[in-house]
Write an enzyme that holds these catalytic residues in place. Sequence first.
Site, PDB file in Angstrom:
ATOM      1  N   ARG B 205       8.914   6.687   8.653  1.00  6.06           N
ATOM      2  CA  ARG B 205       7.999   6.081   7.682  1.00  6.06           C
ATOM      3  C   ARG B 205       6.989   7.087   7.144  1.00  6.06           C
ATOM      4  O   ARG B 205       6.332   6.862   6.136  1.00  6.06           O
ATOM      5  CB  ARG B 205       7.271   4.894   8.348  1.00  6.06           C
ATOM      6  CG  ARG B 205       6.306   4.149   7.432  1.00  6.06           C
ATOM      7  CD  ARG B 205       7.023   3.562   6.242  1.00  6.06           C
ATOM      8  NE  ARG B 205       6.097   3.024   5.246  1.00  6.06           N
ATOM      9  CZ  ARG B 205       5.568   3.732   4.250  1.00  6.06           C
ATOM     10  NH1 ARG B 205       5.888   5.006   4.104  1.00  6.06           N
ATOM     11  NH2 ARG B 205       4.763   3.165   3.390  1.00  6.06           N
TER      12      ARG B 205
ATOM     13  N   GLY D 195       1.929  -6.722   3.101  1.00  6.95           N
ATOM     14  CA  GLY D 195       1.804  -7.950   2.329  1.00  6.95           C
ATOM     15  C   GLY D 195       0.403  -8.488   2.249  1.00  6.95           C
ATOM     16  O   GLY D 195      -0.568  -7.732   2.334  1.00  6.95           O
ATOM     17  N   LEU D 221       7.264  -2.527  -2.270  1.00  4.91           N
ATOM     18  CA  LEU D 221       5.861  -2.865  -2.011  1.00  4.91           C
ATOM     19  C   LEU D 221       5.414  -2.307  -0.658  1.00  4.91           C
ATOM     20  O   LEU D 221       6.053  -2.532   0.348  1.00  4.91           O
ATOM     21  CB  LEU D 221       5.718  -4.393  -2.030  1.00  4.91           C
ATOM     22  CG  LEU D 221       4.284  -4.905  -1.904  1.00  4.91           C
ATOM     23  CD1 LEU D 221       3.454  -4.491  -3.087  1.00  4.91           C
ATOM     24  CD2 LEU D 221       4.306  -6.405  -1.728  1.00  4.91           C
ATOM     25  N   ASP D 222       4.309  -1.604  -0.658  1.00  2.66           N
ATOM     26  CA  ASP D 222       3.701  -1.071   0.569  1.00  2.66           C
ATOM     27  C   ASP D 222       4.602  -0.081   1.304  1.00  2.66           C
ATOM     28  O   ASP D 222       4.389   0.204   2.485  1.00  2.66           O
ATOM     29  CB  ASP D 222       3.308  -2.199   1.549  1.00  2.66           C
ATOM     30  CG  ASP D 222       2.336  -3.180   0.933  1.00  2.66           C
ATOM     31  OD1 ASP D 222       1.674  -2.806  -0.049  1.00  2.66           O
ATOM     32  OD2 ASP D 222       2.230  -4.306   1.437  1.00  2.66           O
ATOM     33  N   GLU D 223       5.622   0.424   0.617  1.00  3.97           N
ATOM     34  CA  GLU D 223       6.554   1.329   1.293  1.00  3.97           C
ATOM     35  C   GLU D 223       6.506   2.740   0.736  1.00  3.97           C
ATOM     36  O   GLU D 223       7.285   3.592   1.138  1.00  3.97           O
ATOM     37  CB  GLU D 223       7.995   0.780   1.181  1.00  3.97           C
ATOM     38  CG  GLU D 223       8.251  -0.512   1.909  1.00  3.97           C
ATOM     39  CD  GLU D 223       8.269  -0.349   3.424  1.00  3.97           C
ATOM     40  OE1 GLU D 223       8.304   0.808   3.902  1.00  3.97           O
ATOM     41  OE2 GLU D 223       8.241  -1.369   4.120  1.00  3.97           O
TER      42      GLU D 223
END
Lengths: 277, 277, 277, 277
Positions: B205, D195, D221-223
């Site tokens: 990540r 989220g 999203l958020d990645e």
Amino acid sequence: MEQKTLLIECPDSKGLIAQITNICYKHQLNIIRNTEYVDPLSGQFYMRTQLEGIFNDHTLLLDLDRALPDGSVRQLVGKANKKVVILVTKEAHCIGDILIKVYDGSLQLDIAAIIGNHPDLGELATKFGIPFHFVSHQDLNRHQHEALLVEAISPYQPDYLVLAKFMRILTPEFVARYPNKIINIHHSFLPAFIGANPYHQAFKRGVKIIGATAHFVTDDLDEGPIIKQMVTNVDHNYSADDMAKSGRDVEKNVLSKALELVIHDRVFVHGNKTVIL
Amino acid sequence: MEQKTLLIECPDSKGLIAQITNICYKHQLNIIRNTEYVDPLSGQFYMRTQLEGIFNDHTLLLDLDRALPDGSVRQLVGKANKKVVILVTKEAHCIGDILIKVYDGSLQLDIAAIIGNHPDLGELATKFGIPFHFVSHQDLNRHQHEALLVEAISPYQPDYLVLAKFMRILTPEFVARYPNKIINIHHSFLPAFIGANPYHQAFKRGVKIIGATAHFVTDDLDEGPIIKQMVTNVDHNYSADDMAKSGRDVEKNVLSKALELVIHDRVFVHGNKTVIL
Amino acid sequence: MEQKTLLIECPDSKGLIAQITNICYKHQLNIIRNTEYVDPLSGQFYMRTQLEGIFNDHTLLLDLDRALPDGSVRQLVGKANKKVVILVTKEAHCIGDILIKVYDGSLQLDIAAIIGNHPDLGELATKFGIPFHFVSHQDLNRHQHEALLVEAISPYQPDYLVLAKFMRILTPEFVARYPNKIINIHHSFLPAFIGANPYHQAFKRGVKIIGATAHFVTDDLDEGPIIKQMVTNVDHNYSADDMAKSGRDVEKNVLSKALELVIHDRVFVHGNKTVIL
Amino acid sequence: MEQKTLLIECPDSKGLIAQITNICYKHQLNIIRNTEYVDPLSGQFYMRTQLEGIFNDHTLLLDLDRALPDGSVRQLVGKANKKVVILVTKEAHCIGDILIKVYDGSLQLDIAAIIGNHPDLGELATKFGIPFHFVSHQDLNRHQHEALLVEAISPYQPDYLVLAKFMRILTPEFVARYPNKIINIHHSFLPAFIGANPYHQAFKRGVKIIGATAHFVTDDLDEGPIIKQMVTNVDHNYSADDMAKSGRDVEKNVLSKALELVIHDRVFVHGNKTVIL
């Protein structure tokens, strides 16, 4: 239903918490949050109690006075904002952070005025509608300058003075006017690098961590009770200026955390230390 | 003069602190340190009170039972060391840190035994004179293996089980035998990277901070009440192995801090959270 | 294919990196990782280059010597473990942490011997099969004691001496024998609390953060080049003993991080500072 | 003498650093600071070199193009400020911090405009003389709203878009217009609490640390690639609102540190990670 905070400071004795909480119970006050501390060396007792209910301040304090030992200090504080006068010189980061936080409601503070010994920050104060007084120290000795400062401060009757990078040393006479009411941000991890140019000192020493310290001002320069400290990592790539720049973020964060604690009546002064309840 | 700790958990009601501290006062017990918490959502009350004096445990608890509301849990704990059984697999850093700390007296723990599903750490246990049981999971299903674990644990009657990098998932049946008594160290900053190979997940990540989490074990894997978390910075130079290596220091530090809190009876379980007093 | 690390220290000049990397290229060596630093005040250049290939050490160093300016220091280091002798007094946490880390392979160190001016840690050394020498300072002056220390150390020919809470002040004569080769852990966030009893000093000052510092030992006590510093939060609830206890974890973590850096030849001494590449 | 920064990204090959630094030497450019990274899995090479001298940009880049392998990306960047458009919703802390830092010169950024999907922050923007556009999403679908955003942004031709607590999810089409040019601050320690309502999630989970993450925005999203993360401690006394309040300081600090890195061309995007040189 109202909320108030009871602050007590007295010599410890057996049954003290029972007596105090009994009185609160008798007054039908509910304890929302309660913290105590007894200093094991001096035997001094500190207590902060958030209460909810219908307050009869006078009777409550009278009941407490009857119960508490001699030499007790007790106070019942409501939710009104603290009023402060902020002293600055030229740097904008600390005062800027406070202004933004007061503006967006995250710091419940009533900034009565900003006073600068240089005019530079007047524009910023004005942006936020805060009265700004330029009180120059030019051609004045320390006492003359402080007399003008006192003159500028007095009408506002502030609860606290905040030195948000006010780069002047204060005389004992000035400090004595506001006992435990002057909050300073020192740009080092005290007691390291006492005095002038702490970042330059830190650079010369080759430290791997720098910091900042919010403290009450006392007669002894940089020796007052510490409220909050924070640090950040540095390395050999940092010049003294880089350290100063990196330190500015720490300074502003420490000062606003310290103000947060003071605003919520969580800071007790115990000799040259603080007890944070 | 003896010191004991009173632990109370019950629904909140007006006057509760007054009642409890009155009883302590009546028993001539001095309050050394006192911490409370009321959960604002559930109204559950938690209190931890360090007392000093001459204890009549039976009468004190009886007095408390009369005063406290239904559904109260109260306990008076002396200063005896907690007894633990520690479960391990192959990694030495967490168990090693605990062994050194118990050896030099900085962790007041009575390690009754160490159990490994691999034999690797037997030598280390033996160095410190701690009984080691090798309970292999080879060729066994989960229930069969756990039956052997229970058999090895039971004679010691431990207060807590500590999973010091025990790399096996436990069944609900096993967990149910030791409710809120199993402390695990998870090698990630939960709830990030739940499940297997968290450092590999963190590496993929590209996070800039990794962490570790000490928590009580419940039926839901990695979902039990969190006791302590700590983190450390990483950057693009870290391989997954470098992260794992750097994380090992965090893991051992978090686990021993969590044990420190548990040993001093500072951890209350409140649903799937902890209250640390 | 072998891996070695090239360490260079010299006055900066235009084209230096080009010249050095050209030589590596000419030798068919691949650069795995390369870090440089030029001190802007002194113009001193530092470079650490991890190389992979087939090494002809002699020719490589000769080529470098031809290219590098006068006053250059260069070294080609292989992967062999550093050999250390560790000096201790009575506290087990730092030496314990090192022993566990060497035991489980996470610190690539060859501990040749442990020397104590008290016998207390002999047992722990023996558990891990490390020779322990008890060299008492009883009834000896500083020079006499150090003569015995040197006698105990010399046969091991260590790369570094590690002072893992060795509570003796060393004479300039002793320090001069091991220039930039003695690593000490000081139990404060230097330069705060120089000298004796730093935790007691920190407690008296009422600081909110304590720390520890790993540094090379020079003639000036506590003034040597700092390798690593770490801190931890404390508050008014901490006694001086609590600070000391909490500090022990910081001390051991700082010392082992510093050793990690030294082991991998990442620490250059630049005056009284370190450059970490 | 001018200063410029050379940014190179290409497949690694033997002699690469030698070739690049040779070219710099040939151009009589002095290397002030140089950092490289080779990703060991992909073999991708990244280099950031601060140069000083008299630049002939065209010839320098041509020389580099001849030397560098196919698929190389190289850029020579001067000292001009980056131009940004900042998107906001209602919260003032992130945009406030940026405004103060740009105002006092500690963030070298050219804020071309602020765009809000609510009008609330218009007043603050105006205080600092920054054009504010209120682009409501009321009664519009996502694509219609984004068309208006693009219309508002386009005239400014910004180098980067900064989402300073812009509480709208962007479509892949919008994101595709600004590849690796949109910087977002997410109010959690990603990948924990992806989220909506991360502080509420953190409160429910009972974590002991919360954080914030600055990252480039990608389709997922958020990645997107993480630039910077920071954390702060919380405990059972924190409500979800307290966590949010405490988190706001982390958010603003993370975002401004990330901008600092981006401004100085220190951030390379490597897949869904960043390499910070």
